[in-house]
Design a protein around this motif. Structure first.
Motif, PDB file in Angstrom:
ATOM      1  N   VAL A 137      36.445 -30.127   9.473  1.00 32.39           N
ATOM      2  CA  VAL A 137      35.280 -29.780   8.303  1.00 32.39           C
ATOM      3  C   VAL A 137      34.014 -29.967   8.863  1.00 32.39           C
ATOM      4  CG1 VAL A 137      34.703 -31.082   6.651  1.00 32.39           C
ATOM      5  CG2 VAL A 137      37.008 -31.192   6.882  1.00 32.39           C
ATOM      6  N   LEU A 138      33.603 -30.726   9.828  1.00 32.17           N
ATOM      7  CA  LEU A 138      32.320 -30.630  10.550  1.00 32.17           C
ATOM      8  C   LEU A 138      31.958 -29.350  11.219  1.00 32.17           C
ATOM      9  CD1 LEU A 138      31.913 -34.554  11.511  1.00 32.17           C
ATOM     10  CD2 LEU A 138      30.818 -33.403   9.611  1.00 32.17           C
ATOM     11  N   THR A 139      33.039 -28.904  11.989  1.00 31.73           N
ATOM     12  CA  THR A 139      32.524 -27.659  12.747  1.00 31.73           C
ATOM     13  C   THR A 139      33.132 -26.395  12.035  1.00 31.73           C
ATOM     14  OG1 THR A 139      34.836 -27.625  13.460  1.00 31.73           O
ATOM     15  CG2 THR A 139      33.263 -28.996  15.065  1.00 31.73           C
ATOM     16  N   GLY A 140      33.665 -26.516  11.120  1.00 28.85           N
ATOM     17  CA  GLY A 140      34.003 -25.237  10.237  1.00 28.85           C
ATOM     18  C   GLY A 140      35.059 -24.254  10.908  1.00 28.85           C
ATOM     19  N   CYS A 141      35.811 -23.904  10.469  1.00 30.43           N
ATOM     20  CA  CYS A 141      36.727 -22.811  10.800  1.00 30.43           C
ATOM     21  C   CYS A 141      36.127 -21.510  10.762  1.00 30.43           C
ATOM     22  CB  CYS A 141      38.274 -22.944  10.059  1.00 30.43           C
ATOM     23  SG  CYS A 141      39.046 -24.408  10.461  1.00 30.43           S
ATOM     24  N   PRO A 142      36.479 -20.519  11.554  1.00 28.03           N
ATOM     25  CA  PRO A 142      35.729 -19.293  11.380  1.00 28.03           C
ATOM     26  C   PRO A 142      36.663 -18.339  10.150  1.00 28.03           C
ATOM     27  CG  PRO A 142      37.368 -19.175  13.285  1.00 28.03           C
ATOM     28  CD  PRO A 142      37.146 -20.512  12.728  1.00 28.03           C
ATOM     29  N   THR A 156      38.178 -15.595   8.010  1.00 32.07           N
ATOM     30  CA  THR A 156      39.265 -14.806   8.021  1.00 32.07           C
ATOM     31  C   THR A 156      38.946 -13.166   7.726  1.00 32.07           C
ATOM     32  OG1 THR A 156      41.218 -16.052   7.578  1.00 32.07           O
ATOM     33  CG2 THR A 156      41.688 -13.597   7.699  1.00 32.07           C
ATOM     34  N   TYR A 157      38.788 -12.101   8.864  1.00 34.26           N
ATOM     35  CA  TYR A 157      38.674 -10.666   8.467  1.00 34.26           C
ATOM     36  C   TYR A 157      39.129 -10.307   7.119  1.00 34.26           C
ATOM     37  CZ  TYR A 157      37.421  -5.763   9.221  1.00 34.26           C
ATOM     38  OH  TYR A 157      37.244  -4.584   9.066  1.00 34.26           O
ATOM     39  N   PRO A 158      38.081  -9.697   6.306  1.00 37.11           N
ATOM     40  CA  PRO A 158      36.795  -9.180   6.748  1.00 37.11           C
ATOM     41  C   PRO A 158      35.755 -10.114   6.325  1.00 37.11           C
ATOM     42  CG  PRO A 158      37.469  -8.324   4.528  1.00 37.11           C
ATOM     43  CD  PRO A 158      38.577  -9.038   4.863  1.00 37.11           C
ATOM     44  N   LYS A 159      35.747 -11.291   5.903  1.00 34.83           N
ATOM     45  CA  LYS A 159      34.931 -12.371   5.622  1.00 34.83           C
ATOM     46  C   LYS A 159      34.287 -12.543   7.054  1.00 34.83           C
ATOM     47  CE  LYS A 159      36.934 -14.094   1.429  1.00 34.83           C
ATOM     48  NZ  LYS A 159      37.317 -15.466   0.744  1.00 34.83           N
ATOM     49  N   CYS A 160      32.908 -13.080   6.972  1.00 39.20           N
ATOM     50  CA  CYS A 160      32.255 -13.314   8.079  1.00 39.20           C
ATOM     51  C   CYS A 160      31.037 -13.994   7.859  1.00 39.20           C
ATOM     52  CB  CYS A 160      31.798 -12.024   8.927  1.00 39.20           C
ATOM     53  SG  CYS A 160      30.539 -11.127   8.096  1.00 39.20           S
ATOM     54  N   ASN A 161      30.556 -14.855   8.987  1.00 41.70           N
ATOM     55  CA  ASN A 161      29.222 -15.569   8.805  1.00 41.70           C
ATOM     56  C   ASN A 161      28.259 -14.944   9.750  1.00 41.70           C
ATOM     57  OD1 ASN A 161      30.450 -17.619   7.101  1.00 41.70           O
ATOM     58  ND2 ASN A 161      31.261 -18.677   8.944  1.00 41.70           N
ATOM     59  N   ASN A 162      28.442 -14.214  10.838  1.00 44.90           N
ATOM     60  CA  ASN A 162      27.482 -13.578  11.561  1.00 44.90           C
ATOM     61  C   ASN A 162      28.098 -12.215  12.124  1.00 44.90           C
ATOM     62  OD1 ASN A 162      29.143 -14.389  13.924  1.00 44.90           O
ATOM     63  ND2 ASN A 162      28.407 -16.426  13.335  1.00 44.90           N
ATOM     64  N   ASP A 163      27.375 -11.354  12.920  1.00 46.92           N
ATOM     65  CA  ASP A 163      27.640 -10.103  13.535  1.00 46.92           C
ATOM     66  C   ASP A 163      28.920 -10.060  14.428  1.00 46.92           C
ATOM     67  OD1 ASP A 163      26.063  -8.714  11.836  1.00 46.92           O
ATOM     68  OD2 ASP A 163      24.475  -8.513  13.186  1.00 46.92           O
ATOM     69  N   GLU A 164      28.645 -11.209  15.244  1.00 50.06           N
ATOM     70  CA  GLU A 164      29.640 -11.550  16.371  1.00 50.06           C
ATOM     71  C   GLU A 164      31.081 -11.624  15.789  1.00 50.06           C
ATOM     72  OE1 GLU A 164      28.920 -14.955  18.491  1.00 50.06           O
ATOM     73  OE2 GLU A 164      26.850 -14.131  19.205  1.00 50.06           O
ATOM     74  N   GLN A 165      31.524 -12.028  14.501  1.00 46.64           N
ATOM     75  CA  GLN A 165      32.883 -12.086  13.908  1.00 46.64           C
ATOM     76  C   GLN A 165      33.416 -10.724  13.386  1.00 46.64           C
ATOM     77  OE1 GLN A 165      31.784 -15.007  10.918  1.00 46.64           O
ATOM     78  NE2 GLN A 165      32.271 -16.785  12.413  1.00 46.64           N
ATOM     79  N   CYS A 166      32.332  -9.604  13.803  1.00 47.77           N
ATOM     80  CA  CYS A 166      32.766  -8.417  13.219  1.00 47.77           C
ATOM     81  C   CYS A 166      33.033  -7.252  14.515  1.00 47.77           C
ATOM     82  CB  CYS A 166      31.855  -7.812  12.281  1.00 47.77           C
ATOM     83  SG  CYS A 166      31.673  -8.926  10.644  1.00 47.77           S
ATOM     84  N   GLN A 167      32.232  -7.641  15.557  1.00 47.38           N
ATOM     85  CA  GLN A 167      32.291  -7.046  16.900  1.00 47.38           C
ATOM     86  C   GLN A 167      33.677  -6.393  17.274  1.00 47.38           C
ATOM     87  OE1 GLN A 167      30.290  -9.264  20.051  1.00 47.38           O
ATOM     88  NE2 GLN A 167      28.280  -8.883  19.160  1.00 47.38           N
ATOM     89  N   GLU A 168      34.519  -7.045  17.105  1.00 42.13           N
ATOM     90  CA  GLU A 168      35.891  -6.471  17.482  1.00 42.13           C
ATOM     91  C   GLU A 168      36.451  -5.162  17.049  1.00 42.13           C
ATOM     92  OE1 GLU A 168      40.603  -7.857  17.946  1.00 42.13           O
ATOM     93  OE2 GLU A 168      39.017  -9.091  17.294  1.00 42.13           O
ATOM     94  N   LYS A 169      35.768  -5.246  15.588  1.00 43.63           N
ATOM     95  CA  LYS A 169      36.036  -4.130  14.709  1.00 43.63           C
ATOM     96  C   LYS A 169      35.055  -2.998  14.970  1.00 43.63           C
ATOM     97  CE  LYS A 169      39.853  -5.528  12.723  1.00 43.63           C
ATOM     98  NZ  LYS A 169      41.004  -5.044  12.817  1.00 43.63           N
ATOM     99  N   GLY A 170      33.727  -3.180  15.770  1.00 44.63           N
ATOM    100  CA  GLY A 170      32.823  -2.408  15.746  1.00 44.63           C
ATOM    101  C   GLY A 170      31.772  -2.259  14.417  1.00 44.63           C
ATOM    102  N   GLU A 171      31.905  -3.567  13.701  1.00 44.62           N
ATOM    103  CA  GLU A 171      31.117  -3.649  12.562  1.00 44.62           C
ATOM    104  C   GLU A 171      29.892  -4.746  12.463  1.00 44.62           C
ATOM    105  OE1 GLU A 171      34.782  -2.034   9.644  1.00 44.62           O
ATOM    106  OE2 GLU A 171      34.144  -4.280   9.695  1.00 44.62           O
TER     107      GLU A 171
END
Length: 249
Positions: free
Chosen positions: A16-21, A23-38
């Motif tokens: 809860v404290l750290t937060g789970c990433p 699920t695509y296509p949802k995101c919090n930052n650009d790094e979480q979209c880099q795998e798709k080139g987005e």
């Protein structure tokens, strides 16, 4: 049991404290979209947020990279004394018939007389089209007028094409007559986009030759899009044959 429950409670608290990433296509930052080139746009992975996220020649529209619209589509958009060539406004090819080598000046462009040729295919065996007329081919000519190839969805010249055009420029300057640069594209993509792409390819070859000293008024461009394929094969080899700029003399 109490010890297991204690560890489970601690693990839940850390999660809860750290937060789970998300699920695509949802995101919090650009790094979480880099795998798709987005990039991350308002919590969603998108193709682009600004034009800077798109490659050259494309613009970001509704978070999708789309081809930039041409500067012009008709001569009327370019003003007096200018014409629309390969999607860009340029100086008119002529002002009167004297600049057209026996042809007619119409709307700023030189038009060949009907009883002459516009390409080698209009001439008989052993002849070629030069300055709008069929003449006996010069067997000693060493100009390499083979088509200039292009990569998929590309309108820039690679080093190999630049090297060959460097040699061809010297040959053109030593000869006479005008040359039409015909741009072509393979069948993938919309007809409108392929037409724009073929025009950009022809314009790129002309620009490079002019930079090497070939008079601009000896070169004209036309885009055929996907309408004149050399190969009908729906393969990488067939498509590669159709991505080209031809020299029409």
């Amino acid at each position: 049991m109490r010890r297991i429950s204690l560890w489970a409670g601690l693990a839940l608290a850390v999660a809860v404290l750290t937060g789970c990433p998300p699920t695509y296509p949802k995101c919090n930052n650009d790094e979480q979209c880099q795998e798709k080139g987005e990039v991350c746009v308002q919590g969603q992975c998108q193709e682009c947020a600004t034009d800077a996220n798109c490659r050259e020649g494309f613009t970001c529209q509704a978070n999708k990279c789309a081809p930039k619209p041409p500067e012009c589509t008709t001569d009327a958009a370019c003003g007096t004394g200018r014409i629309c060539e390969a999607g860009k406004c340029a100086e008119a090819q002529c002002k009167d018939d004297s600049a057209c080598n026996g042809g007619k000046c119409q709307a700023g462009r030189c038009q060949a007389p009907r009883d002459t040729c516009s390409a080698n295919t209009d001439c008989g065996e052993g002849q070629e089209c030069q300055s709008g007329k069929c003449v006996t081919a010069d067997a000693s000519s060493k100009c390499d007028y083979s088509p200039v190839p292009f990569g998929f969805n590309e309108s820039t010249l690679d080093s190999s094409a630049q090297s060959r055009l460097g040699e061809l420029a010297a040959c053109i300057k030593a000869s006479q007559g005008k040359i039409t640069l015909g741009g072509h594209a393979d069948e993938r993509g919309t007809e409108e986009y392929n037409l724009q792409l073929s025009n950009r390819r022809a314009a790129a070859v002309k620009r490079y030759l002019v930079d090497l000293g070939v008079p601009s008024n000896r070169l004209s461009t036309v885009g055929y899009g996907e309408t004149r394929p050399l190969s009908s094969a729906a393969t990488e080899e067939g498509w590669a044959e159709n991505r080209r700029v031809e020299f029409q003399r």
